[in-house]
Design a protein around this motif. Structure first.
Motif, short mmCIF file in Angstrom:
data_model
loop_
_atom_site.label_atom_id
_atom_site.label_comp_id
_atom_site.label_asym_id
_atom_site.label_seq_id
_atom_site.Cartn_x
_atom_site.Cartn_y
_atom_site.Cartn_z
N VAL A 38 -48.14 125.70 -2.73
CA VAL A 38 -48.89 126.84 -2.19
C VAL A 38 -49.90 126.35 -1.16
N ALA A 63 -45.26 130.11 -7.72
CA ALA A 63 -45.64 129.57 -6.42
C ALA A 63 -45.04 130.42 -5.30
N GLU A 66 -46.98 133.61 -4.91
CA GLU A 66 -48.28 133.38 -4.27
C GLU A 66 -48.11 133.10 -2.77
N ILE A 67 -47.06 132.38 -2.43
CA ILE A 67 -46.80 132.09 -1.01
C ILE A 67 -46.47 133.38 -0.27
#
Length: 222
Positions: A38, A63, A66-67
């Motif tokens: 991230v 991840a 979130e990205i």
């Protein structure tokens, strides 16, 4: 692009495969866990992030989410040895642009990354068949109903739109579809957008699933 996997040997192997394609550039900095992935994505803003599903501190699925939230310009592709339905379903539901298996052929990896970088989506043929199998699970009546509904929706398309949908179902990028159908890539992009709009689909993965359910996938393109 960004590559994240907690196993150094796997990272080296995947990177070696990707390096055979001059059009793919892997960032010098690679991530060994989800949080690092991230952070790197936020700093480097790659076009594509190839993430292992199982990593320490933060798994690849979290991840990826979130990205996509903080770096919307980066498409995420999940790479794993695990083909359990829970991972596939969660990755696709959360908006991943692709799901590839480490056990797949190198050409699948390269084609998948190129497709996502091209703004498309990728789904390993084996993953696609597994998804369709799950979606079509149940009694024969349910399977026939889903297939009939898919064919009814697809019947609304023109012949050319059905051709494009069949190749989307096979996992081809816009460029590959253009070459196969002898069209300009921009024209293919327009066809894909029209197909998604007419069928009420959010993305190419949903289009691929519908193509499989409707039995129109061009398996020769795999």
């Amino acid at each position: 692009m960004l590559l994240a996997d907690d196993e150094e040997m796997i990272r080296a192997g995947v990177r070696a495969i990707l390096s055979t394609d001059p059009g793919i550039e892997v960032l010098a900095a690679e991530a060994s866990d989800g949080r690092e992935a991230v952070e790197l994505a936020r700093r480097e803003r790659p076009d594509v992030a190839l993430l292992d599903v199982r990593m320490p501190r933060m798994d690849g699925l979290d991840a990826a989410a979130e990205i996509r939230r903080t770096v919307p310009g980066t498409a995420t592709v999940m790479l794993t040895t695990f083909s359990e339905d829970e991972y596939i379903a969660r990755a696709l539901r959360d908006g991943a642009s692709g799901f590839l298996l480490k056990a797949g052929a190198p050409r699948e990896l390269l084609a998948g990354v190129r497709a996502v970088a091209d703004g498309a989506a990728c789904l390993s043929p084996r993953v696609a068949r597994r998804v369709i199998s799950e979606l079509s699970s149940g009694n024969a009546g349910v399977r026939m109903s889903r297939g009939a509904l898919a064919r009814e929706r697809i019947a609304e398309l023109t012949n050319r739109e059905r051709e494009v949908l069949s190749l989307v179902g096979a996992g081809l990028s816009n460029a590959e579809i253009a070459a196969r159908l002898h069209l300009v890539e921009g024209t293919v992009k327009a066809y894909v957008s029209t197909v998604l709009a007419r069928l009420g689909l959010k993305n190419r993965v949903q289009a691929a699933i519908l193509a499989h359910e409707g039995g129109i996938v061009d398996t020769a393109a795999w």
